[in-house]
Design an enzyme around this catalytic site. Structure first.
Site, mmCIF file in Angstrom:
data_model
loop_
_atom_site.group_PDB
_atom_site.id
_atom_site.type_symbol
_atom_site.label_atom_id
_atom_site.label_comp_id
_atom_site.label_asym_id
_atom_site.label_seq_id
_atom_site.Cartn_x
_atom_site.Cartn_y
_atom_site.Cartn_z
ATOM 1 C CG ASP A 47 43.424 15.619 -11.151
ATOM 2 O OD1 ASP A 47 43.353 14.373 -11.284
ATOM 3 O OD2 ASP A 47 43.043 16.243 -10.151
ATOM 4 C CG ASP A 73 42.002 18.942 -16.407
ATOM 5 O OD1 ASP A 73 40.994 18.227 -16.251
ATOM 6 O OD2 ASP A 73 42.537 19.605 -15.490
ATOM 7 C CB SER A 124 10.427 -0.827 -0.946
ATOM 8 O OG SER A 124 9.224 -1.442 -0.622
ATOM 9 C CE LYS A 170 17.371 0.085 3.142
ATOM 10 N NZ LYS A 170 17.270 1.496 2.790
ATOM 11 C CD GLU A 228 20.092 4.144 -2.701
ATOM 12 O OE1 GLU A 228 19.435 3.314 -3.376
ATOM 13 O OE2 GLU A 228 19.686 4.627 -1.636
ATOM 14 C CB CYS A 253 20.637 42.291 14.717
ATOM 15 S SG CYS A 253 22.044 41.392 14.054
ATOM 16 C CB CYS A 301 19.239 41.344 11.254
ATOM 17 S SG CYS A 301 20.254 42.826 11.167
ATOM 18 C CB CYS A 342 24.026 43.644 10.126
ATOM 19 S SG CYS A 342 24.221 42.167 11.110
HETATM 20 S S1 IVH Z 1 17.957 -3.863 -3.438
HETATM 21 C C1 IVH Z 1 13.967 -5.620 -4.666
HETATM 22 N N1 IVH Z 1 20.238 -3.156 -2.375
HETATM 23 O O1 IVH Z 1 16.720 0.532 -0.261
HETATM 24 C C2 IVH Z 1 14.895 -4.831 -3.820
HETATM 25 N N2 IVH Z 1 18.414 -1.655 -2.200
HETATM 26 O O2 IVH Z 1 13.933 -0.323 0.648
HETATM 27 C C3 IVH Z 1 15.549 -3.747 -4.557
HETATM 28 N N3 IVH Z 1 18.960 0.444 -1.060
HETATM 29 O O3 IVH Z 1 14.714 1.760 -2.840
HETATM 30 C C4 IVH Z 1 16.485 -2.962 -3.748
HETATM 31 N N4 IVH Z 1 21.070 -0.011 -0.682
HETATM 32 O O4 IVH Z 1 17.000 2.806 -2.514
HETATM 33 C C5 IVH Z 1 18.957 -2.821 -2.601
HETATM 34 N N5 IVH Z 1 22.330 -2.655 -1.503
HETATM 35 C C6 IVH Z 1 21.067 -2.319 -1.739
HETATM 36 C C7 IVH Z 1 20.541 -1.080 -1.312
HETATM 37 C C8 IVH Z 1 19.200 -0.784 -1.557
HETATM 38 C C9 IVH Z 1 20.114 0.887 -0.545
HETATM 39 C C10 IVH Z 1 17.684 1.190 -1.022
HETATM 40 C C11 IVH Z 1 17.061 1.412 -2.360
HETATM 41 C C12 IVH Z 1 15.658 0.904 -2.281
HETATM 42 C C13 IVH Z 1 15.457 0.768 -0.817
HETATM 43 C C14 IVH Z 1 14.554 -0.431 -0.560
#
Ligand code: IVH
Length: 675
Positions: A36, A40, A85, A118, A176, A412, A430, A436
């Site tokens: 480190d 630095d 999603s 996920k 993410e 208290c 409190c 206290c």
């Molecule tokens: S792929 C078209 N891969 O899950 C799909 N999403 O419900 C695009 N997430 O908003 C997402 N891990 O925040 C993908 N390995 C992963 C993920 C992931 C977490 C979250 C992400 C997304 C949500 C979808």
């Protein structure tokens, strides 16, 4: 001279590349190759050169990850490709149905998938133009998100520029942002020491940190990024065959990819992966709430397409919520720094998702009533997002006859002072103030914390002893401590006692902003303390200020102003301050420079931009002086800039100022203004 600057330019380029490579090795690969201290040293060298040659500063310099002024609000960004999603599967049957749909859609028997964790964090999109990180945004509603570029720049595992010779003209990386479990635990410990709110889980902590308008705060929260896909791209050599190769390509650009990603074939392999990751879940460095299955072939992905807002080629297989049934043995009440009373459930120990749980947060008295919780009840407890457990519900049908109804104490539990509840507040407080012991302990831990008086070596246990033995009653008592009092305590050796006394001595020389923050005035956090110090310039002016006067300061509203006035109206608080000053606690005041006394002619709220080198002061000094008069210094010019200060060898900001018609001052002009 020119030759010299060219040499320095090359050196700066090498330094930046080296620093970013070490960031990558440390934060993305978890495999640093230098200590480190070496890192630095490189960083400080770059900082020094940039200070001497400000014209060499670029937006993608590692020094620019921090040190930009706070925003007033986030602006919006429209995603070039919507952020979709995923559909969810909660059991084997739903995964089987997904695989069947995929096989039928493709007219094949078995499909190759990429399987991924996920992540339980926040989805972001990072936009690189010509290899430089330009904007980063939250997912928002999928079409439009918030521009959180400055906050994302503080995350060291996000490359500021792509480490390739011919970068794509446009590349959007999707992934993410999350907080590693270890960083989350450390953050909560610091929050506790400061008497501030703990975060319920890493996801909330990551969200709270990304939503800060002041990137300096985000920079203190260690966040991490993992990439899992791409959005729009132009002139980018993105693999066109498989998702797995896209991930590999992103890894060559130094984006972190989860080690747990794999390529597998067929339904059974999906279910095996789910089992394997479930078993590893508690040992993983980050929180996850399931796994994701994605068809590997991009051609097949295209064939399958989308239903409404989710792809047909991918699905999230979610873990069941981690819940268990146990008994509520009792409800304790804890007292925080500002006197807030928080009920805590004491539970019959139960294993939830591999971890023994004995306590759960109950947030406030209303929640206990709403859930109709009684001591002795059988309850369902959940470890949400992996950490602080909470009570989900009461199994009323199992209620024994001898349950007790919980009532907030009227006095208290730590000091017996009266407990009150303000009409528009959820919390009970409190009224014992610094009399206290519970509040006193928290107040002292806050006073000594790193961003306040920064006294190292005074932890929880030691403060407990000092307060319990009546040795320390107020922060001022810390400055009266001697070796004799300390070595009589349990578990403190001569050496650490001496170190502590030295740290206490050193803390006497402080800044007004730190001192104000250290006082622990309700609603006055670090940023407000800095504003108060800058605008008012002296502690006495703060002590004498009335509410309307304080509200002239930007960002200070009636609630904060009221808290400040109330704090200094308390005679005891003023006595402690007097004692602290008498003990030698000191700071530099800008006496007579209160910008609020001649508000009409003042620079309050004005925005300055500096370019080029000044001869009578460094850029940092100029910044400090300007800020001490209530103005702000920004790194970039916009229509909102009030003055541009031009030193020797100005950069393109000078031209921009002229083109926008913003008043330009030279150094002499600045000095005159500062007079
Ligand atoms: S792929 C078209 N891969 O899950 C799909 N999403 O419900 C695009 N997430 O908003 C997402 N891990 O925040 C993908 N390995 C992963 C993920 C992931 C977490 C979250 C992400 C997304 C949500 C979808």
């Amino acid at each position: 001279m020119n030759e010299n600057i060219e040499k320095i330019k090359l050196h700066v380029r090498d330094l930046r590349a080296a620093i970013e490579l070490h960031n990558y090795r440390y934060y993305a690969l978890d495999n640093p190759s230098i200590p480190d201290a070496e890192y630095d040293k490189l960083f400080r060298e770059l900082q020094q050169i940039e200070q001497d040659y400000p014209q060499l500063i670029t937006a993608d310099s590692p020094t620019q990850r921090i040190g930009v002024p706070p925003l007033k609000a986030f602006s919006h960004v429209t995603h070039r490709v919507p952020m979709l999603s995923l559909g969810n599967a909660f059991d084997k049957a739903e995964v089987e149905a997904f695989d069947r749909r995929v096989c039928e859609g493709l007219s094949v028997d078995r499909v190759e998938y990429v399987v991924e964790p996920k992540f339980d964090g926040l989805a972001v999109s990072l936009c690189y133009e010509n290899g430089v990180f330009i904007t980063g945004a939250t997912r928002g509603d999928g079409n439009t998100g918030e521009d959180i570029t400055l906050n994302l720049k503080t995350i060291k595992s996000i490359p500021l520029s792509l480490p390739v010779k011919n970068p794509p003209s446009l590349l959007e990386v999707r992934g993410e942002v999350l907080m590693l479990k270890a960083d989350f635990l450390a953050l909560n410990q610091r929050q506790l020491a400061k008497g501030e709110k703990e975060f319920a889980n890493p996801r909330n902590a990551a969200a709270g940190s990304l939503r800060q308008l002041d990137p300096a705060i985000t920079a203190t929260r260690r966040l991490t990024f993992f990439a899992y896909g791409v959005g729009r791209y132009e002139d980018a050599p993105i693999p066109q065959d498989t998702h797995n190769n896209v991930l590999k390509y992103l890894a060559t650009l130094h984006f972190p990819i989860a080690k747990e990603c794999q390529v597998v074939k067929g339904l059974q392999a999906l279910l095996n992966y789910y089992q394997a990751i479930s078993a590893q879940r508690d040992q993983l460095p980050y929180a996850i709430d399931g796994v994701v299955y994605k068809v590997n072939s991009l051609l097949q992905q295209k064939k399958l397409g989308f239903v409404s807002r989710a792809p047909r080629y991918a699905i999230a297989h979610k873990f069941p919520a981690q819940e268990a049934v146990t008994q509520l043995l009792d409800i304790d009440v804890q007292v925080g720094r500002t006197g807030a009373l928080t009920p805590v459930a004491r539970l019959k120990p139960v294993i939830v998702g591999g971890v023994t749980v004995t306590n759960a947060t109950l947030h406030n008295a209303d929640e206990i009533e709403r859930k109709d919780m009684r001591i002795g009840d059988t309850i369902i407890v959940r470890r949400a997002g992996d950490v602080i457990p909470e009570v989900v519900s009461v199994m009323v049908e199992k209620r024994p006859v001898d349950t007790r109804i919980f009532a907030m104490p009227t006095h208290c539990p730590a000091c017996s002072a009266k407990v009150v509840r303000l009409p528009d507040e959820a919390v009970f407080r409190c009224t014992g103030g610094l009399f206290c012991p519970a509040q006193r302990k928290r107040a002292i831990l806050h006073f000594v914390s790193r961003r306040a008086m920064n006294i190292d070596g005074l932890g929880d246990k030691l403060v407990d002893q000092l307060v319990n033995h009546g040795i320390v009653r107020t922060p001022a008592d810390l400055y009266k401590l001697g070796l004799a009092a300390l070595v009589n305590l349990e578990r403190i050796a001569n050496k650490s006692a001496n170190n502590l006394l030295q740290a206490i001595e050193k803390s006497k020389q402080t800044t007004l902003a730190r001192f104000i923050y250290a006082l622990g005035i309700r609603n006055v956090g670090e940023a407000t303390a800095k504003d108060l110090a800058n605008y008012l310039g002296s502690l006495d002016r703060l002590i004498e200020a009335h509410s309307e006067y304080l509200q002239q300061i930007p960002d200070i509203g009636p609630v904060v102003a009221q808290s400040i006035v109330e704090f200094f109206a308390e005679k005891h608080n003023c006595e402690v301050i007097e004692q602290l000053r008498a003990c030698g606690v000191r700071w530099n005041e800008h006496e007579g420079k209160s910008v609020l006394t001649n508000a009409s002619a003042s620079l309050i709220g004005k925005t300055f931009v500096l370019t080029g080198t000044l001869s009578t002061m460094s850029r940092e000094e100029a910044k400090e002086k300007i800020e001490s008069l209530g103005a702000k210094v920004s790194g970039s010019i916009s229509k909102k800039t009030d003055y541009v200060i031009v030193g020797a060898g100005p950069g393109s900001k000078y031209d921009k100022a002229l083109s926008l018609g913003i008043p330009v001052l030279d150094e002499a002009g600045l000095l005159e203004l500062l007079q």
